[in-house]
Design a protein around this motif. Sequence first.
Motif, PDB file in Angstrom:
ATOM      1  N   ASN A  38     -12.890 -79.371 -31.567  1.00  0.00           N
ATOM      2  CA  ASN A  38     -13.712 -79.157 -32.761  1.00  0.00           C
ATOM      3  C   ASN A  38     -15.193 -79.441 -32.519  1.00  0.00           C
ATOM      4  OD1 ASN A  38     -11.563 -78.333 -34.459  1.00  0.00           O
ATOM      5  ND2 ASN A  38     -10.874 -80.461 -34.545  1.00  0.00           N
ATOM      6  N   PHE A  39     -15.567 -79.561 -31.255  1.00  0.00           N
ATOM      7  CA  PHE A  39     -16.985 -79.703 -30.904  1.00  0.00           C
ATOM      8  C   PHE A  39     -17.729 -78.525 -31.553  1.00  0.00           C
ATOM      9  CE2 PHE A  39     -20.572 -79.135 -27.892  1.00  0.00           C
ATOM     10  CZ  PHE A  39     -21.100 -80.423 -27.949  1.00  0.00           C
ATOM     11  N   PRO A  40     -18.833 -78.775 -32.264  1.00  0.00           N
ATOM     12  CA  PRO A  40     -19.488 -77.719 -33.047  1.00  0.00           C
ATOM     13  C   PRO A  40     -19.787 -76.423 -32.275  1.00  0.00           C
ATOM     14  CG  PRO A  40     -20.474 -79.845 -33.553  1.00  0.00           C
ATOM     15  CD  PRO A  40     -19.501 -80.083 -32.445  1.00  0.00           C
ATOM     16  N   HIS A  41     -20.180 -76.539 -31.009  1.00  0.00           N
ATOM     17  CA  HIS A  41     -20.496 -75.320 -30.244  1.00  0.00           C
ATOM     18  C   HIS A  41     -19.252 -74.452 -30.055  1.00  0.00           C
ATOM     19  CE1 HIS A  41     -24.320 -77.150 -28.178  1.00  0.00           C
ATOM     20  NE2 HIS A  41     -24.304 -77.303 -29.476  1.00  0.00           N
ATOM     21  N   LEU A  42     -18.109 -75.086 -29.811  1.00  0.00           N
ATOM     22  CA  LEU A  42     -16.865 -74.329 -29.606  1.00  0.00           C
ATOM     23  C   LEU A  42     -16.411 -73.674 -30.902  1.00  0.00           C
ATOM     24  CD1 LEU A  42     -14.662 -76.581 -27.262  1.00  0.00           C
ATOM     25  CD2 LEU A  42     -16.542 -75.067 -26.689  1.00  0.00           C
ATOM     26  N   LEU A  43     -16.523 -74.418 -31.980  1.00  0.00           N
ATOM     27  CA  LEU A  43     -16.139 -73.900 -33.293  1.00  0.00           C
ATOM     28  C   LEU A  43     -17.003 -72.691 -33.659  1.00  0.00           C
ATOM     29  CD1 LEU A  43     -14.342 -74.348 -35.747  1.00  0.00           C
ATOM     30  CD2 LEU A  43     -15.972 -76.029 -36.592  1.00  0.00           C
ATOM     31  N   SER A  44     -18.294 -72.814 -33.406  1.00  0.00           N
ATOM     32  CA  SER A  44     -19.235 -71.729 -33.702  1.00  0.00           C
ATOM     33  C   SER A  44     -18.914 -70.483 -32.872  1.00  0.00           C
ATOM     34  CB  SER A  44     -20.658 -72.212 -33.410  1.00  0.00           C
ATOM     35  OG  SER A  44     -21.575 -71.165 -33.504  1.00  0.00           O
ATOM     36  N   LEU A  45     -18.659 -70.684 -31.577  1.00  0.00           N
ATOM     37  CA  LEU A  45     -18.363 -69.548 -30.697  1.00  0.00           C
ATOM     38  C   LEU A  45     -17.042 -68.880 -31.087  1.00  0.00           C
ATOM     39  CD1 LEU A  45     -19.048 -67.783 -28.257  1.00  0.00           C
ATOM     40  CD2 LEU A  45     -18.014 -69.527 -26.781  1.00  0.00           C
ATOM     41  N   ALA A  46     -16.020 -69.695 -31.364  1.00  0.00           N
ATOM     42  CA  ALA A  46     -14.703 -69.149 -31.736  1.00  0.00           C
ATOM     43  C   ALA A  46     -14.812 -68.308 -33.005  1.00  0.00           C
ATOM     44  CB  ALA A  46     -13.707 -70.286 -31.943  1.00  0.00           C
ATOM     45  N   THR A  47     -15.551 -68.801 -33.984  1.00  0.00           N
ATOM     46  CA  THR A  47     -15.716 -68.076 -35.254  1.00  0.00           C
ATOM     47  C   THR A  47     -16.458 -66.763 -35.024  1.00  0.00           C
ATOM     48  OG1 THR A  47     -15.829 -70.225 -36.358  1.00  0.00           O
ATOM     49  CG2 THR A  47     -16.575 -68.332 -37.625  1.00  0.00           C
ATOM     50  N   HIS A  48     -17.509 -66.819 -34.212  1.00  0.00           N
ATOM     51  CA  HIS A  48     -18.309 -65.620 -33.917  1.00  0.00           C
ATOM     52  C   HIS A  48     -17.455 -64.562 -33.208  1.00  0.00           C
ATOM     53  CE1 HIS A  48     -22.036 -63.400 -33.049  1.00  0.00           C
ATOM     54  NE2 HIS A  48     -21.501 -63.151 -31.861  1.00  0.00           N
ATOM     55  N   LEU A  49     -16.707 -64.975 -32.204  1.00  0.00           N
ATOM     56  CA  LEU A  49     -15.910 -64.010 -31.435  1.00  0.00           C
ATOM     57  C   LEU A  49     -14.822 -63.384 -32.314  1.00  0.00           C
ATOM     58  CD1 LEU A  49     -15.543 -65.800 -27.963  1.00  0.00           C
ATOM     59  CD2 LEU A  49     -17.144 -63.985 -28.616  1.00  0.00           C
ATOM     60  N   ALA A  50     -14.146 -64.214 -33.104  1.00  0.00           N
ATOM     61  CA  ALA A  50     -13.081 -63.684 -33.974  1.00  0.00           C
ATOM     62  C   ALA A  50     -13.648 -62.696 -34.994  1.00  0.00           C
ATOM     63  CB  ALA A  50     -12.350 -64.816 -34.677  1.00  0.00           C
ATOM     64  N   SER A  51     -14.867 -62.972 -35.479  1.00  0.00           N
ATOM     65  CA  SER A  51     -15.475 -62.061 -36.459  1.00  0.00           C
ATOM     66  C   SER A  51     -15.847 -60.728 -35.810  1.00  0.00           C
ATOM     67  CB  SER A  51     -16.713 -62.698 -37.104  1.00  0.00           C
ATOM     68  OG  SER A  51     -17.785 -62.727 -36.185  1.00  0.00           O
ATOM     69  N   HIS A  52     -15.892 -60.707 -34.475  1.00  0.00           N
ATOM     70  CA  HIS A  52     -16.177 -59.473 -33.732  1.00  0.00           C
ATOM     71  C   HIS A  52     -14.928 -58.939 -33.021  1.00  0.00           C
ATOM     72  CE1 HIS A  52     -20.282 -60.837 -34.462  1.00  0.00           C
ATOM     73  NE2 HIS A  52     -20.672 -59.601 -34.222  1.00  0.00           N
ATOM     74  N   GLY A  53     -13.754 -59.390 -33.477  1.00  0.00           N
ATOM     75  CA  GLY A  53     -12.510 -58.790 -32.997  1.00  0.00           C
ATOM     76  C   GLY A  53     -11.882 -59.394 -31.755  1.00  0.00           C
ATOM     77  N   ILE A  54     -12.352 -60.575 -31.333  1.00  0.00           N
ATOM     78  CA  ILE A  54     -11.773 -61.207 -30.131  1.00  0.00           C
ATOM     79  C   ILE A  54     -11.032 -62.485 -30.532  1.00  0.00           C
ATOM     80  CG2 ILE A  54     -12.286 -62.313 -27.902  1.00  0.00           C
ATOM     81  CD1 ILE A  54     -14.687 -60.384 -27.681  1.00  0.00           C
ATOM     82  N   LEU A  55      -9.761 -62.541 -30.195  1.00  0.00           N
ATOM     83  CA  LEU A  55      -8.946 -63.732 -30.482  1.00  0.00           C
ATOM     84  C   LEU A  55      -9.469 -64.925 -29.687  1.00  0.00           C
ATOM     85  CD1 LEU A  55      -6.031 -64.665 -31.709  1.00  0.00           C
ATOM     86  CD2 LEU A  55      -5.320 -64.467 -29.339  1.00  0.00           C
ATOM     87  N   CYS A  56      -9.492 -66.083 -30.316  1.00  0.00           N
ATOM     88  CA  CYS A  56      -9.964 -67.274 -29.605  1.00  0.00           C
ATOM     89  C   CYS A  56      -8.940 -68.396 -29.749  1.00  0.00           C
ATOM     90  CB  CYS A  56     -11.290 -67.706 -30.206  1.00  0.00           C
ATOM     91  SG  CYS A  56     -12.337 -68.463 -28.980  1.00  0.00           S
ATOM     92  N   LEU A  57      -8.576 -69.002 -28.645  1.00  0.00           N
ATOM     93  CA  LEU A  57      -7.669 -70.154 -28.655  1.00  0.00           C
ATOM     94  C   LEU A  57      -8.414 -71.317 -28.039  1.00  0.00           C
ATOM     95  CD1 LEU A  57      -4.943 -71.626 -28.885  1.00  0.00           C
ATOM     96  CD2 LEU A  57      -4.253 -70.558 -26.736  1.00  0.00           C
ATOM     97  N   ARG A  58      -8.686 -72.337 -28.843  1.00  0.00           N
ATOM     98  CA  ARG A  58      -9.353 -73.505 -28.263  1.00  0.00           C
ATOM     99  C   ARG A  58      -8.397 -74.691 -28.291  1.00  0.00           C
ATOM    100  NH1 ARG A  58     -11.309 -73.283 -33.561  1.00  0.00           N
ATOM    101  NH2 ARG A  58     -11.749 -75.335 -34.435  1.00  0.00           N
ATOM    102  N   PHE A  59      -8.531 -75.551 -27.281  1.00  0.00           N
ATOM    103  CA  PHE A  59      -7.582 -76.667 -27.191  1.00  0.00           C
ATOM    104  C   PHE A  59      -8.284 -77.946 -26.773  1.00  0.00           C
ATOM    105  CE2 PHE A  59      -7.731 -75.065 -22.854  1.00  0.00           C
ATOM    106  CZ  PHE A  59      -7.563 -76.184 -22.052  1.00  0.00           C
ATOM    107  N   THR A  60      -7.626 -79.062 -27.090  1.00  0.00           N
ATOM    108  CA  THR A  60      -8.123 -80.388 -26.730  1.00  0.00           C
ATOM    109  C   THR A  60      -7.304 -80.932 -25.578  1.00  0.00           C
ATOM    110  OG1 THR A  60      -8.864 -80.895 -28.982  1.00  0.00           O
ATOM    111  CG2 THR A  60      -8.401 -82.777 -27.556  1.00  0.00           C
ATOM    112  N   CYS A  61      -7.996 -81.420 -24.565  1.00  0.00           N
ATOM    113  CA  CYS A  61      -7.312 -82.151 -23.487  1.00  0.00           C
ATOM    114  C   CYS A  61      -8.204 -83.303 -23.074  1.00  0.00           C
ATOM    115  CB  CYS A  61      -7.048 -81.240 -22.290  1.00  0.00           C
ATOM    116  SG  CYS A  61      -6.281 -82.142 -20.922  1.00  0.00           S
TER     117      CYS A  61
END
Length: 222
Positions: A38-61
């Motif tokens: 949930n780091f803000p940069h990752l959240l921002s990128l995931a939202t942007h990509l999905a809004s342009h038709g690209i699935l995004c899977l982010r994970f915590t490790c």
Amino acid sequence: VKVKIPFENKYLDAIFTVPEKKSAYGVILTHGAGGDMNFPHLLSLATHLASHGILCLRFTCKGLNVAYRTKAFKTVVEYLKLSDDYKLHGVFLAGRSMGSRAAASLIRQLSQNDADADDFIRGLICLSYPLHRPKLQSKLRDEDLLFIRCPVLFVSGSADEMCEKQLLEGVASKMKAPKKIHWIDRANHGMAVKGRTTDDVMEEINAQVFSWLRENVELEHK
């Protein structure tokens, strides 16, 4: 969509950001040494990509061991590859800082092991790749990058204390892979720029990542 991905004797927390229309390609994203998915940069990128038709899977490790993080990344790639809900033609691996090292390490591993090599992984996105420790430019973390063959995008700050501009350009010139570097002017390792808002910087990063992804997906279909 929140999911738990089995890993060793526990689970990795992950979130799918799903586009409205069915996606042919996806991006797997992970965080740096601190923080989580949930780091803000990752959240921002995931939202942007999905809004342009690209699935995004982010994970915590969590964990500061690159080998451990690489193993976790491999588990997430396999999970998505076998998913019945999202049938993708291919994925791009992406990470911030240490997460990008884990992504690079995994791509190198898979390319060296013919049994694992396939065309599911289409490219690598490195956000703030930590090429060296601060003030320790003599020891470069470039060994994985030099073995990679798939397209690579670097997005780095021109004032990143862990990735001196000249050094990354030197490594890139030796890489066999098709590569592109986008420098965020005056940004540090955390992508902070004096006089610019975080949102403004993220807009620049998101636009660069999306246009690079689109180029690489289109090249395949030509």
